[in-house]
Design a protein around this motif. Structure first.
Motif, short mmCIF file in Angstrom:
data_model
loop_
_atom_site.label_atom_id
_atom_site.label_comp_id
_atom_site.label_asym_id
_atom_site.label_seq_id
_atom_site.Cartn_x
_atom_site.Cartn_y
_atom_site.Cartn_z
N HIS A 40 1.02 -1.24 -0.69
CA HIS A 40 0.39 -0.36 -0.31
C HIS A 40 0.79 1.88 -0.17
CE1 HIS A 40 -3.44 2.22 0.82
NE2 HIS A 40 -3.15 2.94 1.43
N THR A 41 1.96 1.27 0.93
CA THR A 41 2.71 1.77 0.72
C THR A 41 3.68 3.25 -0.33
OG1 THR A 41 4.14 1.17 3.29
CG2 THR A 41 5.42 2.76 1.68
N PHE A 42 3.58 2.13 -1.66
CA PHE A 42 4.50 1.89 -2.99
C PHE A 42 3.06 3.36 -3.14
CE2 PHE A 42 4.54 1.99 -7.39
CZ PHE A 42 5.84 1.55 -7.46
N GLY A 43 1.77 2.50 -2.95
CA GLY A 43 1.29 3.86 -4.20
C GLY A 43 1.04 5.37 -3.30
N ILE A 44 0.79 4.94 -2.08
CA ILE A 44 1.06 6.96 -1.92
C ILE A 44 2.13 7.41 -1.67
CG2 ILE A 44 0.91 7.28 0.93
CD1 ILE A 44 -0.95 4.94 1.89
N LEU A 45 3.12 7.03 -1.52
CA LEU A 45 5.00 7.82 -1.50
C LEU A 45 4.37 8.38 -3.11
CD1 LEU A 45 7.05 7.83 -0.13
CD2 LEU A 45 8.19 6.03 -0.97
N LYS A 46 4.18 7.20 -4.06
CA LYS A 46 4.47 8.42 -5.23
C LYS A 46 3.34 9.02 -4.68
CE LYS A 46 4.02 5.97 -9.50
NZ LYS A 46 4.40 5.33 -10.93
N ALA A 47 2.31 9.03 -5.05
CA ALA A 47 1.62 10.44 -4.98
C ALA A 47 1.58 10.98 -4.31
CB ALA A 47 -0.26 9.18 -4.77
N THR A 48 1.84 10.74 -2.84
CA THR A 48 2.40 12.66 -1.84
C THR A 48 3.68 12.90 -2.63
OG1 THR A 48 2.47 10.82 -0.37
CG2 THR A 48 0.24 11.59 -0.19
N LYS A 49 4.62 12.00 -2.32
CA LYS A 49 5.91 12.47 -2.69
C LYS A 49 6.54 13.08 -1.19
CE LYS A 49 5.67 14.05 -7.34
NZ LYS A 49 4.71 13.36 -7.94
N GLN A 50 5.61 12.65 -0.25
CA GLN A 50 6.09 11.88 1.45
C GLN A 50 6.38 10.83 1.75
OE1 GLN A 50 3.24 14.99 2.67
NE2 GLN A 50 4.31 17.06 2.07
N CYS A 51 7.25 10.95 3.00
CA CYS A 51 6.43 9.53 3.73
C CYS A 51 7.70 10.18 5.44
CB CYS A 51 7.44 8.87 3.25
SG CYS A 51 9.55 8.74 3.48
N VAL A 52 7.34 9.33 6.14
CA VAL A 52 7.99 8.78 8.01
C VAL A 52 8.24 8.00 7.63
CG1 VAL A 52 7.62 9.64 9.88
CG2 VAL A 52 6.32 11.23 8.25
N ILE A 53 9.57 7.51 8.07
CA ILE A 53 10.44 6.38 8.21
C ILE A 53 10.07 6.65 9.83
CG2 ILE A 53 12.42 5.47 8.47
CD1 ILE A 53 13.07 6.93 5.62
N ASN A 54 9.78 5.52 10.08
CA ASN A 54 10.07 5.62 11.76
C ASN A 54 10.88 4.11 12.32
OD1 ASN A 54 7.18 7.52 12.66
ND2 ASN A 54 6.75 6.12 10.93
N ILE A 55 11.27 4.88 13.24
CA ILE A 55 12.38 3.86 13.67
C ILE A 55 12.49 2.67 15.19
CG2 ILE A 55 14.63 2.97 13.82
CD1 ILE A 55 15.56 5.79 12.04
N PRO A 56 11.82 1.28 14.84
CA PRO A 56 11.31 0.95 15.94
C PRO A 56 12.71 0.01 16.68
CG PRO A 56 10.73 -0.99 13.85
CD PRO A 56 11.53 0.78 13.88
N THR A 57 12.13 -0.24 18.15
CA THR A 57 13.12 -1.30 18.86
C THR A 57 12.78 -2.20 19.70
OG1 THR A 57 12.40 0.55 20.82
CG2 THR A 57 15.18 0.62 18.94
N LEU A 58 13.58 -3.14 20.09
CA LEU A 58 13.03 -4.63 20.31
C LEU A 58 11.74 -4.94 20.83
CD1 LEU A 58 13.53 -7.56 20.57
CD2 LEU A 58 15.18 -6.60 22.97
N GLU A 59 11.02 -4.10 22.21
CA GLU A 59 10.00 -3.82 22.94
C GLU A 59 8.28 -3.72 21.78
OE1 GLU A 59 12.38 -1.54 22.72
OE2 GLU A 59 13.75 -1.95 24.82
N LEU A 60 8.94 -3.56 20.57
CA LEU A 60 7.81 -3.15 19.39
C LEU A 60 8.21 -4.03 18.62
CD1 LEU A 60 8.23 0.66 18.58
CD2 LEU A 60 6.53 -0.86 20.36
N ALA A 61 8.54 -5.52 18.21
CA ALA A 61 8.99 -6.71 17.73
C ALA A 61 7.28 -7.10 17.94
CB ALA A 61 10.27 -7.18 18.34
#
Lengths: 146, 146
Positions: free
Chosen positions: A26-47
């Motif tokens: 789903h991200t592919f289409g959204i990123l192509k259309a909006t030309k924006q994104c947020v990259i969130n970096i998770p840690t072990l607690e969120l595995a």
């Protein structure tokens, strides 16, 4: 969390990141259309949430609700940050030349957020098929490298 | 070891890797001219050699000799493998479209070597300025992800 297959820091000034996102996501289409994104970096607690997000699609499911994650507003893009993540990078698409051939997006980080209280965050590194290497200690050697 | 600033797996079939190599590095010219390289993956035991290689140039120094590393012949490219490394990837350049703008090389892995006896290799991940995160344990969760 968008299912990033891979990210890499490509330059420091400006901070450029290259990301492959499968065209099935789903991200592919959204990123192509909006030309924006947020990259969130998770840690072990969120595995568990990371795997949950990777095994479902935002087309059919509100992942924030399903996995108990909290949206917060970004400063310079419309996509939200995930509050539980150790770090979040607000990004704008700067080059789409290799999207058609490799699904490869080149983005520039326009605003970065990090939890500075965590010195050695136990970040997750996907080794494939649900196996994740967890970040261990950080060592420091005398070096001239940037 | 060439001073790779970053590498990322960009696709699985064929196995494609994107690498940024600074144009100040000796590797940049060699990779552009020969269209081949080997990506060698070191572990914690080699940290001092990694920093040594990163702080010197192959223009002026035989790094194999200076840092006590052993060359072995590759199967499908002319560049040598580093025998002490946990894994080595023989690569051929397949796309140079983004070299001029981002120093970004897209290579295909044509032959891979790995020391299978090491299940959790303590690989090194550069955090900048001589700090390296060392790979910790690997966890496994039920997942449909590749």
């Amino acid at each position: 969390m968008p299912k990033w297959m891979a990210t890499s820091s490509a330059s420091f000034e400006p901070p450029i990141i290259g990301c492959v996102v499968s065209e099935r996501n789903h991200t592919f289409g959204i990123l192509k259309a909006t030309k924006q994104c947020v990259i969130n970096i998770p840690t072990l607690e969120l595995a568990a949430q990371v795997v949950g997000c990777g095994n479902t699609s935002g087309r059919k499911l509100d992942k924030f609700k399903a996995f108990g994650l909290t949206q917060t507003a970004a400063a310079r893009v419309k996509a939200p940050l995930i509050d539980e993540c150790f770090a979040s990078l607000e990004c704008k698409l700067v080059d789409a030349k290799l999207v058609a051939k490799y699904c490869f997006f080149i983005v520039e980080v326009v605003q970065a957020w990090i939890d500075r209280s965590r010195k050695d965050p136990r970040t997750l590194h996907h080794r494939g098929r649900g196996a994740f290497m967890v970040a261990g200690e950080t060592i420091k050697l005398p070096s001239k490298m940037k």
